[in-house]
Design a protein around this motif. Sequence first.
Motif, mmCIF file in Angstrom:
data_model
loop_
_atom_site.group_PDB
_atom_site.id
_atom_site.type_symbol
_atom_site.label_atom_id
_atom_site.label_comp_id
_atom_site.label_asym_id
_atom_site.label_seq_id
_atom_site.Cartn_x
_atom_site.Cartn_y
_atom_site.Cartn_z
ATOM 1 N N GLY A 47 -5.753 6.298 -6.333
ATOM 2 C CA GLY A 47 -4.657 6.225 -5.367
ATOM 3 C C GLY A 47 -4.894 5.082 -4.394
ATOM 4 O O GLY A 47 -6.012 4.896 -3.905
ATOM 5 N N VAL A 48 -3.837 4.331 -4.134
ATOM 6 C CA VAL A 48 -3.956 3.212 -3.201
ATOM 7 C C VAL A 48 -3.473 3.683 -1.823
ATOM 8 O O VAL A 48 -2.297 3.968 -1.619
ATOM 9 C CB VAL A 48 -3.137 1.987 -3.682
ATOM 10 C CG1 VAL A 48 -3.350 0.803 -2.738
ATOM 11 C CG2 VAL A 48 -3.516 1.608 -5.114
ATOM 12 N N LEU A 49 -4.431 3.792 -0.896
ATOM 13 C CA LEU A 49 -4.126 4.256 0.466
ATOM 14 C C LEU A 49 -3.492 3.149 1.297
ATOM 15 O O LEU A 49 -3.700 1.986 0.990
ATOM 16 C CB LEU A 49 -5.426 4.721 1.141
ATOM 17 C CG LEU A 49 -6.058 5.979 0.526
ATOM 18 C CD1 LEU A 49 -7.416 6.247 1.165
ATOM 19 C CD2 LEU A 49 -5.153 7.194 0.689
ATOM 20 N N VAL A 79 -2.339 4.641 -8.848
ATOM 21 C CA VAL A 79 -1.192 5.349 -8.282
ATOM 22 C C VAL A 79 -0.755 4.654 -6.990
ATOM 23 O O VAL A 79 -1.509 4.561 -6.026
ATOM 24 C CB VAL A 79 -1.531 6.832 -8.010
ATOM 25 C CG1 VAL A 79 -0.329 7.561 -7.401
ATOM 26 C CG2 VAL A 79 -1.972 7.514 -9.300
ATOM 27 N N GLU A 80 0.472 4.160 -7.015
ATOM 28 C CA GLU A 80 1.024 3.397 -5.885
ATOM 29 C C GLU A 80 2.249 4.080 -5.303
ATOM 30 O O GLU A 80 2.968 4.779 -6.009
ATOM 31 C CB GLU A 80 1.440 1.992 -6.378
ATOM 32 C CG GLU A 80 0.382 0.921 -6.182
ATOM 33 C CD GLU A 80 0.258 0.451 -4.738
ATOM 34 O OE1 GLU A 80 0.712 1.149 -3.810
ATOM 35 O OE2 GLU A 80 -0.305 -0.639 -4.545
ATOM 36 N N ASP A 81 2.497 3.847 -4.035
ATOM 37 C CA ASP A 81 3.735 4.315 -3.411
ATOM 38 C C ASP A 81 4.913 3.440 -3.825
ATOM 39 O O ASP A 81 5.964 3.920 -4.211
ATOM 40 C CB ASP A 81 3.602 4.349 -1.881
ATOM 41 C CG ASP A 81 3.093 3.032 -1.289
ATOM 42 O OD1 ASP A 81 2.693 2.121 -2.047
ATOM 43 O OD2 ASP A 81 3.092 2.911 -0.044
ATOM 44 N N ILE A 82 4.707 2.133 -3.749
ATOM 45 C CA ILE A 82 5.823 1.228 -3.994
ATOM 46 C C ILE A 82 5.330 -0.123 -4.504
ATOM 47 O O ILE A 82 4.280 -0.594 -4.080
ATOM 48 C CB ILE A 82 6.662 1.063 -2.690
ATOM 49 C CG1 ILE A 82 7.966 0.286 -2.953
ATOM 50 C CG2 ILE A 82 5.876 0.417 -1.564
ATOM 51 C CD1 ILE A 82 8.998 0.439 -1.840
ATOM 52 N N VAL A 83 6.063 -0.674 -5.460
ATOM 53 C CA VAL A 83 5.798 -2.042 -5.892
ATOM 54 C C VAL A 83 7.017 -2.869 -5.484
ATOM 55 O O VAL A 83 8.135 -2.584 -5.894
ATOM 56 C CB VAL A 83 5.553 -2.146 -7.412
ATOM 57 C CG1 VAL A 83 5.314 -3.597 -7.798
ATOM 58 C CG2 VAL A 83 4.372 -1.282 -7.824
HETATM 59 MG MG MG Z 1 1.011 0.805 -1.675
#
Ligand code: MG
Length: 184
Positions: free
Chosen positions: A43-45, A101-105
């Motif tokens: 996960g990317v914080l 795992v990213e929130d947004i690209v």
């Molecule tokens: Mg991100």
Amino acid sequence: MKVQIEDKEFSCFLEYEKIKKRTRLLGIQLNVDYENRVPVFIGVLNGSFLFMADLMKEVHVTAEMSFIKVSSYMGQDTSSGVVKSVIGLDIDLKGRDVIIVEDIVDTGITLSFLLDVIKKHEPASIAICTLLLKPQSLQHEIEEIAYVGFEIPNEFVVGYGLDYKGLGRNLRDIYRFVPDPTDT
Ligand code: MG
Ligand code: 5GP
Ligand code: MG
């Protein structure tokens, strides 16, 4: 519903129930694709913390999890562009099946940098799972983007992990910035 964060007003765009449903489907897909493997979810914080938590509850293959942080020169409400380093990568990824795992690209600059760093560790495979993708903003194709929650227009969004000036990550739904038509 609308929320005010500092100087900007945001209106509801994606309700949590809809995010939950989509996340469940991503989980089903991952369970099929990674059956009999032991993937590492990274996960990317900070942005991915809620998505990662909800996603992992839908993943039933035996999996390892870790979080990293990409430190960059801070922007305000747009992508900062210049990326410095990756913090917290403490798992040996050699030969592993890695899922970022990213929130947004958005532009994809952050992700491209991250992929370069992770590829140096010689994993067996790398896939990206991002909750949101802004296709109109993406600067070049990233073939590793295999799991996308929602494709969204090129607008600034906040909530469910995503911040505006450090605020709003705790919002349950995702909101988009609506420019005031009377603003010049
Ligand atoms: Mg991100
Ligand atoms: P990139 O342009 O490198 O793909 O995106 C870098 C980072 O900019 C994302 O991980 C995210 O933190 C931030 N970002 C991009 N678009 C948005 C947005 O619409 N809302 C918020 N809150 N952050 C964004
Ligand atoms: Mg941010």
